[in-house]
Design a protein around this motif. Structure first.
Motif, PDB file in Angstrom:
ATOM      1  N   VAL A  55      -7.465  51.620  33.418  1.00 25.46           N
ATOM      2  CA  VAL A  55      -7.384  51.324  32.056  1.00 25.46           C
ATOM      3  C   VAL A  55      -8.421  52.769  31.419  1.00 25.46           C
ATOM      4  O   VAL A  55      -9.313  52.935  31.977  1.00 25.46           O
ATOM      5  CB  VAL A  55      -8.239  50.087  31.588  1.00 25.46           C
ATOM      6  CG1 VAL A  55      -8.551  50.139  29.991  1.00 25.46           C
ATOM      7  CG2 VAL A  55      -7.649  48.677  32.360  1.00 25.46           C
ATOM      8  N   GLU A  56      -7.753  53.342  30.518  1.00 25.21           N
ATOM      9  CA  GLU A  56      -8.224  54.646  29.979  1.00 25.21           C
ATOM     10  C   GLU A  56      -8.795  54.128  28.465  1.00 25.21           C
ATOM     11  O   GLU A  56      -9.612  54.630  28.328  1.00 25.21           O
ATOM     12  CB  GLU A  56      -7.106  55.611  29.479  1.00 25.21           C
ATOM     13  CG  GLU A  56      -6.684  56.051  30.882  1.00 25.21           C
ATOM     14  CD  GLU A  56      -7.768  57.270  31.343  1.00 25.21           C
ATOM     15  OE1 GLU A  56      -8.309  57.769  30.527  1.00 25.21           O
ATOM     16  OE2 GLU A  56      -7.895  57.402  32.459  1.00 25.21           O
ATOM     17  N   ASN A  57      -8.122  53.184  27.648  1.00 22.22           N
ATOM     18  CA  ASN A  57      -8.632  52.865  26.433  1.00 22.22           C
ATOM     19  C   ASN A  57      -8.666  51.308  26.255  1.00 22.22           C
ATOM     20  O   ASN A  57      -7.694  50.687  26.831  1.00 22.22           O
ATOM     21  CB  ASN A  57      -7.654  53.522  25.391  1.00 22.22           C
ATOM     22  CG  ASN A  57      -7.668  54.906  25.448  1.00 22.22           C
ATOM     23  OD1 ASN A  57      -8.766  55.511  25.329  1.00 22.22           O
ATOM     24  ND2 ASN A  57      -6.314  55.498  25.813  1.00 22.22           N
ATOM     25  N   ALA A  58      -9.327  50.867  25.279  1.00 22.97           N
ATOM     26  CA  ALA A  58      -9.154  49.344  24.942  1.00 22.97           C
ATOM     27  C   ALA A  58      -9.222  49.278  23.258  1.00 22.97           C
ATOM     28  O   ALA A  58      -9.541  50.219  22.874  1.00 22.97           O
ATOM     29  CB  ALA A  58     -10.482  48.630  25.291  1.00 22.97           C
ATOM     30  N   HIS A  59      -8.574  48.480  22.945  1.00 24.37           N
ATOM     31  CA  HIS A  59      -8.385  47.836  21.538  1.00 24.37           C
ATOM     32  C   HIS A  59      -8.952  46.507  21.225  1.00 24.37           C
ATOM     33  O   HIS A  59      -8.915  45.459  22.161  1.00 24.37           O
ATOM     34  CB  HIS A  59      -6.873  48.035  21.298  1.00 24.37           C
ATOM     35  CG  HIS A  59      -6.262  49.073  21.395  1.00 24.37           C
ATOM     36  ND1 HIS A  59      -6.097  50.058  20.177  1.00 24.37           N
ATOM     37  CD2 HIS A  59      -5.825  49.858  22.645  1.00 24.37           C
ATOM     38  CE1 HIS A  59      -5.547  51.145  21.084  1.00 24.37           C
ATOM     39  NE2 HIS A  59      -5.294  50.884  22.321  1.00 24.37           N
ATOM     40  N   LEU A  60      -9.901  46.460  20.197  1.00 27.26           N
ATOM     41  CA  LEU A  60     -10.341  44.923  19.858  1.00 27.26           C
ATOM     42  C   LEU A  60      -9.766  44.353  18.957  1.00 27.26           C
ATOM     43  O   LEU A  60      -9.289  45.040  17.900  1.00 27.26           O
ATOM     44  CB  LEU A  60     -11.975  45.263  19.307  1.00 27.26           C
ATOM     45  CG  LEU A  60     -12.526  43.900  19.398  1.00 27.26           C
ATOM     46  CD1 LEU A  60     -12.875  43.210  20.547  1.00 27.26           C
ATOM     47  CD2 LEU A  60     -14.090  44.359  18.756  1.00 27.26           C
ATOM     48  N   TRP A  61      -9.442  42.954  19.330  1.00 29.21           N
ATOM     49  CA  TRP A  61      -8.736  42.175  18.185  1.00 29.21           C
ATOM     50  C   TRP A  61      -9.550  40.883  17.641  1.00 29.21           C
ATOM     51  O   TRP A  61     -10.052  40.541  18.738  1.00 29.21           O
ATOM     52  CB  TRP A  61      -7.384  41.735  18.850  1.00 29.21           C
ATOM     53  CG  TRP A  61      -6.362  42.944  19.204  1.00 29.21           C
ATOM     54  CD1 TRP A  61      -6.458  43.924  20.300  1.00 29.21           C
ATOM     55  CD2 TRP A  61      -5.120  43.174  18.486  1.00 29.21           C
ATOM     56  NE1 TRP A  61      -5.353  44.873  20.241  1.00 29.21           N
ATOM     57  CE2 TRP A  61      -4.449  44.425  19.264  1.00 29.21           C
ATOM     58  CE3 TRP A  61      -4.573  42.844  17.244  1.00 29.21           C
ATOM     59  CZ2 TRP A  61      -3.407  44.894  18.793  1.00 29.21           C
ATOM     60  CZ3 TRP A  61      -3.400  43.435  16.997  1.00 29.21           C
ATOM     61  CH2 TRP A  61      -2.900  44.526  17.661  1.00 29.21           C
ATOM     62  N   ALA A  62      -9.472  40.590  16.590  1.00 28.91           N
ATOM     63  CA  ALA A  62      -9.703  39.179  16.074  1.00 28.91           C
ATOM     64  C   ALA A  62      -8.794  38.482  15.355  1.00 28.91           C
ATOM     65  O   ALA A  62      -8.019  39.002  14.445  1.00 28.91           O
ATOM     66  CB  ALA A  62     -10.942  39.754  14.973  1.00 28.91           C
ATOM     67  N   ASP A  63      -8.582  37.348  15.930  1.00 25.51           N
ATOM     68  CA  ASP A  63      -7.442  36.672  15.798  1.00 25.51           C
ATOM     69  C   ASP A  63      -6.167  37.210  15.387  1.00 25.51           C
ATOM     70  O   ASP A  63      -5.505  37.063  14.364  1.00 25.51           O
ATOM     71  CB  ASP A  63      -7.955  35.668  14.372  1.00 25.51           C
ATOM     72  CG  ASP A  63      -9.121  34.811  14.620  1.00 25.51           C
ATOM     73  OD1 ASP A  63      -9.406  34.377  15.567  1.00 25.51           O
ATOM     74  OD2 ASP A  63      -9.713  34.462  13.472  1.00 25.51           O
ATOM     75  N   GLY A  64      -5.826  38.041  16.311  1.00 27.06           N
ATOM     76  CA  GLY A  64      -4.690  38.603  16.234  1.00 27.06           C
ATOM     77  C   GLY A  64      -4.462  39.878  15.249  1.00 27.06           C
ATOM     78  O   GLY A  64      -3.464  40.603  15.320  1.00 27.06           O
ATOM     79  N   ALA A  65      -5.438  40.321  14.565  1.00 24.07           N
ATOM     80  CA  ALA A  65      -5.485  41.398  13.676  1.00 24.07           C
ATOM     81  C   ALA A  65      -6.422  42.504  14.519  1.00 24.07           C
ATOM     82  O   ALA A  65      -7.438  42.353  15.031  1.00 24.07           O
ATOM     83  CB  ALA A  65      -6.053  41.139  12.658  1.00 24.07           C
ATOM     84  N   LYS A  66      -5.730  43.697  14.584  1.00 24.23           N
ATOM     85  CA  LYS A  66      -6.683  44.969  15.501  1.00 24.23           C
ATOM     86  C   LYS A  66      -7.767  45.215  14.231  1.00 24.23           C
ATOM     87  O   LYS A  66      -7.664  45.244  13.402  1.00 24.23           O
ATOM     88  CB  LYS A  66      -5.735  46.042  15.473  1.00 24.23           C
ATOM     89  CG  LYS A  66      -6.420  47.310  16.440  1.00 24.23           C
ATOM     90  CD  LYS A  66      -5.331  48.289  16.455  1.00 24.23           C
ATOM     91  CE  LYS A  66      -5.756  49.404  17.518  1.00 24.23           C
ATOM     92  NZ  LYS A  66      -4.715  50.435  17.745  1.00 24.23           N
ATOM     93  N   VAL A  67      -9.132  45.316  15.188  1.00 19.60           N
ATOM     94  CA  VAL A  67     -10.210  45.813  14.576  1.00 19.60           C
ATOM     95  C   VAL A  67     -10.556  47.247  14.766  1.00 19.60           C
ATOM     96  O   VAL A  67     -10.998  47.892  13.813  1.00 19.60           O
ATOM     97  CB  VAL A  67     -11.421  44.854  15.124  1.00 19.60           C
ATOM     98  CG1 VAL A  67     -12.701  45.366  14.684  1.00 19.60           C
ATOM     99  CG2 VAL A  67     -11.248  43.452  14.978  1.00 19.60           C
ATOM    100  N   TYR A  68     -10.328  47.576  15.803  1.00 19.81           N
ATOM    101  CA  TYR A  68     -10.469  49.141  16.113  1.00 19.81           C
ATOM    102  C   TYR A  68      -9.870  49.381  17.624  1.00 19.81           C
ATOM    103  O   TYR A  68      -9.680  48.485  18.390  1.00 19.81           O
ATOM    104  CB  TYR A  68     -11.933  49.609  15.956  1.00 19.81           C
ATOM    105  CG  TYR A  68     -12.883  49.176  16.895  1.00 19.81           C
ATOM    106  CD1 TYR A  68     -12.815  49.505  18.233  1.00 19.81           C
ATOM    107  CD2 TYR A  68     -13.854  48.106  16.516  1.00 19.81           C
ATOM    108  CE1 TYR A  68     -13.922  49.016  19.196  1.00 19.81           C
ATOM    109  CE2 TYR A  68     -14.651  47.645  17.488  1.00 19.81           C
ATOM    110  CZ  TYR A  68     -14.953  48.081  18.658  1.00 19.81           C
ATOM    111  OH  TYR A  68     -15.787  47.644  19.548  1.00 19.81           O
ATOM    112  N   GLY A  69      -9.988  50.581  17.798  1.00 23.65           N
ATOM    113  CA  GLY A  69      -9.221  51.214  19.053  1.00 23.65           C
ATOM    114  C   GLY A  69      -8.044  52.376  18.756  1.00 23.65           C
ATOM    115  O   GLY A  69      -7.746  52.297  17.542  1.00 23.65           O
TER     116      GLY A  69
END
Length: 69
Positions: free
Chosen positions: A47-61
């Protein structure tokens, strides 16, 4: 309404999805604490990068999991 499920998605250096932990966290703070404690193991799995999601919506990454120089 506050998000109720926080999750991470992962990608390799080419931007391809990488299977990683599929935990669901009750708060953003819990999710961010977990990634802070787990990033080394994720890096070992490619894994190089991670993306944070909240209830199916991207928060950041993308959030780089490479250590700071």
């Amino acid at each position: 309404m506050r998000p109720t499920q926080w999750t991470w998605e992962y990608e390799d250096a080419e931007g391809r999805p990488v299977e990683g932990d599929t935990s669901v966290f009750p708060t953003q703070a819990d999710a961010e604490t977990w990634i802070g404690e787990s990033w080394r193991g994720l890096r070992e799995r490619g894994v190089e990068n991670a993306h944070l999601w909240a209830d199916g919506a991207k928060v950041y990454g993308p959030l780089s999991l490479r250590p700071a120089d």
